[in-house]
Design an enzyme around this catalytic site. Sequence first.
Site, short mmCIF file in Angstrom:
data_model
loop_
_atom_site.label_atom_id
_atom_site.label_comp_id
_atom_site.label_asym_id
_atom_site.label_seq_id
_atom_site.Cartn_x
_atom_site.Cartn_y
_atom_site.Cartn_z
N ASP A 34 0.84 -1.20 0.00
CA ASP A 34 0.00 0.00 0.00
C ASP A 34 0.87 1.25 0.00
OD1 ASP A 34 -2.42 1.45 0.21
OD2 ASP A 34 -2.29 1.50 2.40
N HIS A 35 0.53 2.20 -0.84
CA HIS A 35 1.20 3.50 -0.89
C HIS A 35 2.72 3.40 -0.95
CE1 HIS A 35 -2.28 6.17 -0.44
NE2 HIS A 35 -2.78 5.25 0.38
N ASP A 70 2.21 5.09 -5.49
CA ASP A 70 1.52 6.34 -5.17
C ASP A 70 2.38 7.53 -5.55
OD1 ASP A 70 0.10 8.45 -4.21
OD2 ASP A 70 0.11 7.82 -2.11
N GLU A 130 -2.78 5.97 -8.03
CA GLU A 130 -3.68 7.04 -7.61
C GLU A 130 -3.49 8.30 -8.45
OE1 GLU A 130 -4.68 9.62 -3.52
OE2 GLU A 130 -3.57 7.73 -3.41
N HIS A 160 -7.47 9.88 5.05
CA HIS A 160 -6.85 8.91 5.95
C HIS A 160 -7.02 9.35 7.40
CE1 HIS A 160 -4.30 8.10 2.23
NE2 HIS A 160 -4.93 6.97 2.45
N GLY A 161 -7.05 8.37 8.30
CA GLY A 161 -7.07 8.69 9.73
C GLY A 161 -8.47 8.84 10.29
N GLY A 192 -9.10 5.65 2.81
CA GLY A 192 -9.73 6.34 3.93
C GLY A 192 -11.10 5.78 4.24
N ASN A 204 -10.13 0.41 1.46
CA ASN A 204 -9.02 0.36 2.42
C ASN A 204 -9.52 0.74 3.81
OD1 ASN A 204 -7.53 -0.07 0.09
ND2 ASN A 204 -5.88 1.30 0.71
N THR A 256 -7.79 2.39 10.41
CA THR A 256 -7.76 3.23 11.60
C THR A 256 -8.74 2.76 12.67
OG1 THR A 256 -7.05 5.12 10.29
CG2 THR A 256 -7.99 5.59 12.46
#
Length: 289
Positions: A97-98, A119, A149, A193-194, A222, A243, A246
């Site tokens: 990922d990323h 990414d 992305e 995200h988060g 996110g 995805n 968190t």
Amino acid sequence: KTASYCVLFYGGITVLVTLKNILKIAEAKKCAIGSFNTPNFESLKAVIGAAEQLNQPVIIMHAQVHEEMGLCKMEEIAPIMLFMADRARVPVCVHLDHGTDLDYVKKGLDLGFTSVMYDGSTLPNEINFANTAIAVEMARKTGASVEAEIGSMGARESGAEGGESIYTTPQAAKKFSEETGIDALACAFGTAHGIYLKKPKLDFERLDEINKITDVPIVMHGGSGVSHEDYRKVIALGVRKINYYTYMAKAGAEAISQKTYGQFHDAVGDAIAAMKADVEGAMKVFCGR
């Protein structure tokens, strides 16, 4: 594992599932596959345990930022992820990922990841296009899939600020997916995200337009903290990979934060159970239960 899940067999040996193949399941069922960050053995047990409990395919992920945060090194966690995926009773895609630089993406491919995300979303479009095409070429040599992305959600995976959110335009998404040859498209349409400090406002019209003019599965980053209603809407509009991390991690922390333990392994067991329950809840929504 069965052929109906697009698991491939060579000489009787099961081959790990690629992102491209696992998303074929999602498209056939008009659902989304849950994709969960697993930076340790405990989160791996929770995620794969939930997938097996529900008999659902799943994607497990290592993000480059996990290494930058000191959570785990890719060469340490990758063998464990691959081992757990190979012995699971459901199809599992092992995904990077990323990955923000091509050397790191190549390292993931060499370690055996069946899918990688390059990414370059914070780079100028010309460089993002060129680097993504290189990532696709590298992945084809190992049979792996590539997600990439266009647009940017602002906040980065670690929760740190990442600049202004830049929503993906439908025409940019079409051009990007066609010119790079990617297998899945991550785009920005209102998630972040988060932890969400307020209810996210998703641009469903933008997502619908992107889905109509592109020919690759759409990925929602996110995904933690989005309402069940909004999950169902984005899935109906073409999102096939969500995805999620968190709120799973938060559930594990909350399960043990108000308790006193005599032994560490008891705390670990409670945290795994709480994360597994949270993942099961998310997966039920993603698969339409």
